[in-house]
Design a protein around this motif. Structure first.
Motif: not given
Length: 888
Positions: A390-395
């Motif tokens: 989910d860290e990817l979703l921030i970007h």
């Protein structure tokens, strides 16, 4: 040396005439040229003429000269060992003298010829070749240097391993430093050759290169911003490979390399961008990925997302502006061969629907078969989503909103692809947005652009698991309704995407689809008359998957009435040698298994044809073996798929298949198939043997003496699936044979015990082996029980996870019987037995009594105190379970 050879003018004219004719587009002309070329090969100096035209006859046009060289190359490939010495030497010396021809086409042809000769004589018979090419690299003449480099690059590609062997005295120790010198050459073509040569030796970690790894990397960095795209492409390729094999050397420079690759992934030259994009795919597999990229995600993600748009060329190639093409017949070249996955018999596990041992990678948007920047960017985003979750979703989320509702369809389409690409890795983080997103995607299924509709099918299939987990009326029903409309789309690409997506939905939804069966079948049957060739094959798959997913719910007269006539009509249209039979047979196999008795009216012609296909294929194989020049080898897939459909019939029809077996020679044919040298044929014939054993053992029994030794020989775990099916068949046979199995125990038991004790044996094979050992022990306890101690522990651990069923039942009866014959065999591993017993949810009463007897017997044997000490080692759930179920 026969330097004095001169061509005869008349002969030369004949050959030139031939070369001219072979460039004609007329196929009958080409065929006659082929024949005359074969005849000319009888003349020892024919090849001298060919090399003469290539290197000396400068009055001729280049294509004719080059063609002469390519024909010579084919002769070298086919007949080099029969060339007279003088001819071979003449060709070699002519090649080396003309490697620097002023024409790039002739240089390249000479280079190919040199490489072909080198690969024939494995370089050792041409010792002067490498030193001479090396020397020519230093030539003042550009053409000579470039020609020599071109030849060396081809030799490095073809013979990398031999170049690094003692046989040749390790020429790489000289070549690699030499190549490195040319990284700074003034000509981009030469720089590019030099990197390409060294690149051949990265993946195999060649010693000579590893010694020079630091200067190599320094030189690469120096070329990082080269103005020539081919050079940049080779630099990127080198860095991607180094990432796999010498990460340690790149780590100190990782920040700069990442920055550089970011720049290159946006390179104006698509080939460079594609090579650079591979970097992210490769990096994602390395443990350092997270650490290396976390600071760069904010820049990287927009670059990958941008790469996911169709380029203008893609759209032209895809005919993306042609919306309705359903009536245009398929181009046969576009239909890729399908591979039949032979039948493997396996157990179902707790909480699983359909056994999916090999996960089919759902192809990331399979629109152009060539790997391109779009596919590579999408694949990279997919793997990075799996790394960063989910860290990817921030970007990503801020970008996604803009993309998905963009007015330009190309941008919108890429946004939908992005959503699909991250589905697996970012599922948890996406869940809050799905209730709002899925309805939008379902709306996009009716977009006016075909390429938007087709990608939306794929993306929705990636979220099918979530859709199915919600109340069906909210998402499943609207999704299914719209997907079924797309199955009948007027665009072939959309039909294909919708059919594939629907098959995925079927696998996820299983019996949730039962209420909609009439509606689904209506659509699928309608598509039968609408589809062109290629999509018809995908439609079979969707029907087969439906049958696998809903099983016996399909067995209703009204459904059978809809589904069977079009399938049988196709079945009657197809000829025995038509490869379209494969997907149809697979589909029918699933349908027969699902319909069971409902398939009876159709089974006789289907059964007969399958037996015929097996018989035909075997006969053809025998002809080919005895007279290979007269008869072609058969395509054994026909036989494999037919055996698998027979298995489906036996499984679906059970005992009613008996009269069909009785009136055919299927057992004789199986005896031959079981000894075929192709593993897949044996694999499918063992599955069929097991299924016929269950369905009508009276016909199998007379062949057991012939079959058992063959089964024993196939218990070889190197061929997992063959071994697995042979093991399962032995277990089924032993249940039917009972005590008469005794003479065959020695043929199979030792191998089975060996397999169950092997490290890293796949789960399915372990389970089948354990079940078969249990069954053998059930029918012949005296013969098997003495070995109890050698297998009891892996036996217990491999069967504790499978569901209660008949196979598990007979296996556990066997183990209990063996324990009563040889109680000492279980003493040291008794805790594993307790654990396996506790894995039963509800055993039959008499089996439960067997468990009770053994548990209480053991407890009484060791006494209260020892039992208490022993059971204190149990994990709590096990302790409670045994106490409540068996009172120990």
């Amino acid at each position: 040396m026969e330097c004095e050879w001169k061509p005869d003018q008349q002969g030369l004219q004949q050959i030139l005439q031939l070369l001219k004719e072979s460039q004609s587009p007329d196929t009958s002309m080409q065929r006659s040229v082929q024949q005359r070329l074969e005849q000319l090969n009888q003349y020892p100096d024919f090849n001298n003429y060919l090399i003469f035209v290539l290197t000396k006859l400068r009055t001729e046009d280049e294509p004719t000269r080059s063609l002469s060289g390519l024909i010579l190359k084919n002769n070298v490939k086919a007949h080099y060992q029969n060339f007279p010495n003088g001819v071979a030497d003449f060709i070699k010396s002519e090649c080396l003298q003309n490697i620097g021809d002023s024409s790039p086409l002739i240089r390249a042809t000479v280079g190919i010829l040199i490489t072909t000769i080198a690969s024939k004589g494995e370089l050792q018979n041409w010792p002067e070749l490498l030193p001479k090419l090396c020397l020519l690299l230093d030539s003042e003449d550009y053409n000579t240097c470039e020609g020599a480099f071109g030849a060396l690059q081809k030799i490095c590609e073809d013979s990398a391993e031999i170049l690094d062997s003692d046989m040749l005295d390790r020429p790489l120790n000289i070549l690699i430093p030499k190549f490195l010198q040319f990284f700074r050459h003034s000509s981009p073509k030469i720089r590019s050759h030099a990197i390409a040569c060294v690149n051949q030796f990265i993946i195999c970690r060649t010693q000579a290169l590893m010694l020079h790894i630091d200067p190599f990397i320094e030189n690469l960095f120096a070329l990082a911003t080269d103005e020539d795209p081919e050079v940049r492409k080779n630099v990127c390729r080198a860095l991607v490979m180094l990432l796999e094999v010498r990460l340690d050397r790149l780590l100190p420079h990782m920040h700069n390399i990442t920055e550089y690759m970011l720049q290159r992934t946006r390179d104006p030259d698509e080939n460079v961008a594609l090579e650079a994009c591979e970097f992210w795919l490769t990096l994602a597999e390395q443990p350092v990925c997270k650490e290396a990229l976390c600071g760069h995600l904010a820049q990287l993600i927009p670059v990958l997302v941008n790469g996911m748009k169709y380029s203008e060329i893609d759209i032209i190639l895809l005919k993306g502006d042609i919306e309705e093409d359903e009536t245009i017949p398929d181009n046969e070249q576009d239909i890729r061969p399908r591979f039949h996955r032979s039948r493997t018999v396996g157990q179902r596990h707790e909480g699983e629907s359909i056994e999916d041992e090999e996960d089919d990678e759902d192809e990331l948007d399979d629109t152009i078969s060539d790997w391109n920047l779009r596919k590579c960017s999408a694949a990279a985003l997919d793997v990075l989503a799996n790394v960063f979750r989910d860290e990817l979703l921030i970007h990503l989320l801020p970008l996604l909103k803009e993309l998905i509702f963009h007015l330009d369809w190309i941008v919108k389409e890429s946004g939908i692809l992005v959503l699909g690409a991250i589905a697996e890795g970012c599922m948890q983080g996406m869940i809050p947005y799905l209730p709002e997103l899925i309805p939008h995607l379902i709306q996009f299924l009716s977009d006016k652009k075909a390429l938007v509709r087709s990608i939306t099918c794929w993306t929705l299939s990636r979220y099918a698991h979530w859709v199915v987990s919600q109340p069906p009326d909210i998402y499943l029903k609207p999704l299914m309704t719209e997907l079924l409309k797309r199955i009948l789309d007027s665009n072939k690409r959309v039909q294909e995407a919708a059919c594939s997506a629907f098959a995925t939905l079927e696998e996820e939804a299983c019996t949730e689809l039962v209420p909609y069966l009439a509606f689904i079948l209506d659509t699928l049957v309608f598509a039968f008359n609408k589809y062109q060739h290629k999509n018809l094959l995908i439609l079979y798959d969707a029907i087969g998957t439906l049958a696998d997913s809903v099983g016996h719910h399909l067995n209703k007269p009204e459904y059978i009435q809809m589904l069977m006539p079009p399938l049988i009509q196709k079945w009657n249209q197809l000829k025995d040698e038509d490869k379209d039979l494969f997907p149809l047979l697979e589909c029918l196999s699933s349908v027969a298994t699902a319909l069971q008795s409902g398939f009876l009216p159709y089974c006789e012609p289907v059964y007969q044809r399958c037996v015929n296909l097996v018989q035909k294929t075997l006969a053809q194989a025998m002809l080919h073996q005895s007279q290979p020049d007269q008869y072609e080898a058969p395509d054994k897939d026909f036989m494999i798929v037919a055996l698998d459909l027979l298995s489906g019939l036996a499984e679906g029809l059970g005992g009613t298949i008996e009269q069909l077996v009785a009136s055919s020679n299927i057992l004789t044919l199986m005896y031959q198939c079981m000894q075929d040298k192709m593993p897949e044929v044996r694999q499918s014939s063992f599955a069929l043997l097991g299924d016929l054993t269950k369905a009508c053992f009276q016909h199998v029994k007379s062949c057991i003496a012939d079959f058992m030794p063959i089964l024993g020989r196939n218990l070889n775990p190197e061929l997992i699936s063959v071994c697995n099916n042979a093991t399962w068949a032995i277990g089924e046979i032993s249940i039917q044979m009972g005590p008469e199995m005794q003479p065959y125990i020695a043929v199979v038991l030792h191998q089975l015990v060996e397999i169950i004790n092997r490290p890293n044996t796949p789960k399915t094979l372990l389970e089948n082996t354990a079940i078969t050992i249990g069954r053998l022990g059930y029918v012949c306890p005296q013969e098997v029980a003495p070995m109890l101690q050698q297998f009891i522990r892996p036996w217990c651990t491999s069967l504790r996870n499978i569901r209660d069923n008949e196979e598990k039942d007979s296996a556990f009866r066997g183990i209990c019987t063996m324990i009563s014959v040889n109680p000492g065999g279980v003493v040291q591993d008794f805790i594993f037995f307790c654990d396996a017993v506790a894995s039963w949810v509800n055993p039959k009463d008499d089996l439960r009594d067997m468990f009770c007897k053994i548990l209480h017997g053991f407890k009484n044997q060791v006494g209260e105190d020892n039992w208490r000490r022993f059971s204190d080692q149990f994990p709590m759930p096990l302790k409670e379970r045994l106490a409540s179920f068996y009172g120990v």
